[in-house]
Design an enzyme around this catalytic site. Structure first.
Site, short mmCIF file in Angstrom:
data_model
loop_
_atom_site.label_atom_id
_atom_site.label_comp_id
_atom_site.label_asym_id
_atom_site.label_seq_id
_atom_site.Cartn_x
_atom_site.Cartn_y
_atom_site.Cartn_z
N ASP A 124 -8.02 2.55 -7.97
CA ASP A 124 -8.52 3.64 -8.40
C ASP A 124 -8.72 3.43 -9.97
OD1 ASP A 124 -8.94 6.28 -9.15
OD2 ASP A 124 -7.46 6.96 -7.51
N ASP B 250 -15.84 -2.50 -8.82
CA ASP B 250 -17.20 -2.49 -9.17
C ASP B 250 -17.25 -1.47 -10.44
OD1 ASP B 250 -15.93 -0.09 -7.64
OD2 ASP B 250 -17.93 0.73 -7.69
N GLU C 148 0.79 -1.14 -0.03
CA GLU C 148 0.07 -0.10 -0.02
C GLU C 148 0.75 1.15 0.08
OE1 GLU C 148 -2.83 2.67 -0.09
OE2 GLU C 148 -3.41 0.57 -0.31
N GLU D 47 -13.49 -4.39 2.03
CA GLU D 47 -14.22 -3.56 2.74
C GLU D 47 -15.15 -2.75 1.73
OE1 GLU D 47 -10.49 -3.27 5.33
OE2 GLU D 47 -10.96 -3.41 3.35
N TYR D 48 -14.46 -2.30 0.64
CA TYR D 48 -15.20 -1.43 -0.56
C TYR D 48 -16.24 -2.37 -1.34
CZ TYR D 48 -11.94 2.35 0.00
OH TYR D 48 -11.36 3.50 0.52
N GLU D 49 -15.90 -3.75 -1.34
CA GLU D 49 -16.59 -4.62 -1.94
C GLU D 49 -18.12 -4.79 -1.25
OE1 GLU D 49 -16.38 -9.44 -3.64
OE2 GLU D 49 -14.56 -8.52 -2.61
N LYS E 51 -10.19 9.63 -16.29
CA LYS E 51 -9.79 10.55 -17.29
C LYS E 51 -8.86 9.89 -18.19
CE LYS E 51 -11.07 14.66 -14.66
NZ LYS E 51 -10.54 15.92 -14.08
#
Length: 213
Positions: free
Chosen positions: A118, A154, A69, A194-196, A122
């Protein structure tokens, strides 16, 4: 997503250098020395707060794992968990994913995980996407010939981009799902981030692939 600064992060990191490496030098091909046992070695690039990698390490004691990370605040939260758990098959790495070939030796990694990276939507930021060809070149160098890459997101746009990027790079796809949580076979042993969990509860479909070079 960038986390707020954690004033205690630096002290915790410096007090636990047996569990975390900070921009290590001379570790190419030597990461096995960081673990109690010499076992297959897997890397997650962008581990965030670490729910996925800690659950994966607990479920698979026969493997070794490195959680990488770049955000100090995020990896400090992960380190806090590891200080409590002391998983012998998990090491943390605070560094940038753009320099993997400087950190790992050729064919040193058995598999690599990219979870909810991420999307950098753009066009001018394409080179920052972790499935851009320059990153794939580095993954190919450090992953063993029989190793694999697993990717979850996602973000439909990033997933479509990644499929094209990997295909153009010559990668072969072993598994693909546009709705992982509703794919009984593939979701059976799925470990969520966590995001999932957050995104799926909001109704977002989780895209997933497994591929090799």
């Amino acid at each position: 997503m960038r986390l707020r600064n954690k004033p205690w992060a630096k002290d915790m990191i410096n007090e636990n250098l047996d569990l975390i490496s900070i921009q290590p030098e001379g570790m190419q091909g030597k990461w096995k020395s960081k673990f109690e046992k010499e076992q297959p070695l897997f890397l997650e690039v962008g581990s965030g707060k670490g729910r996925f990698i800690t659950d994966l390490a607990k479920a698979n004691p026969q493997n070794n794992y490195i959680a990488m990370e770049v955000q100090e605040g995020a990896i400090a939260l992960l380190l806090k968990k590891q200080v409590e758990m002391r998983l012998p098959n998990l090491q943390l790495l605070l560094d940038n994913g753009s320099k993997l070939t400087e950190l790992f030796g050729e064919n040193e990694i058995d598999g690599l995980y990219l979870n909810f990276s991420d999307p950098w939507p753009k066009t001018r930021h394409e080179k920052r996407r972790l499935t851009y060809k320059a990153f794939l070149q580095q993954y190919k160098a450090i992953i063993k010939d029989d190793g694999y890459l697993r990717f979850k997101t996602d973000n439909q746009g990033l997933f479509e981009y990644s499929l094209i990027s990997m295909n153009n790079f010559g990668m072969k796809f072993d598994e693909i799902s546009l709705d992982l949580h509703n794919n009984e076979a593939l979701n059976q042993n799925n470990i969520q981030t966590e995001y999932e969990e957050k995104f799926s509860k909001k109704g977002f479909r989780i895209n997933y692939l497994k591929a090799h070079f």
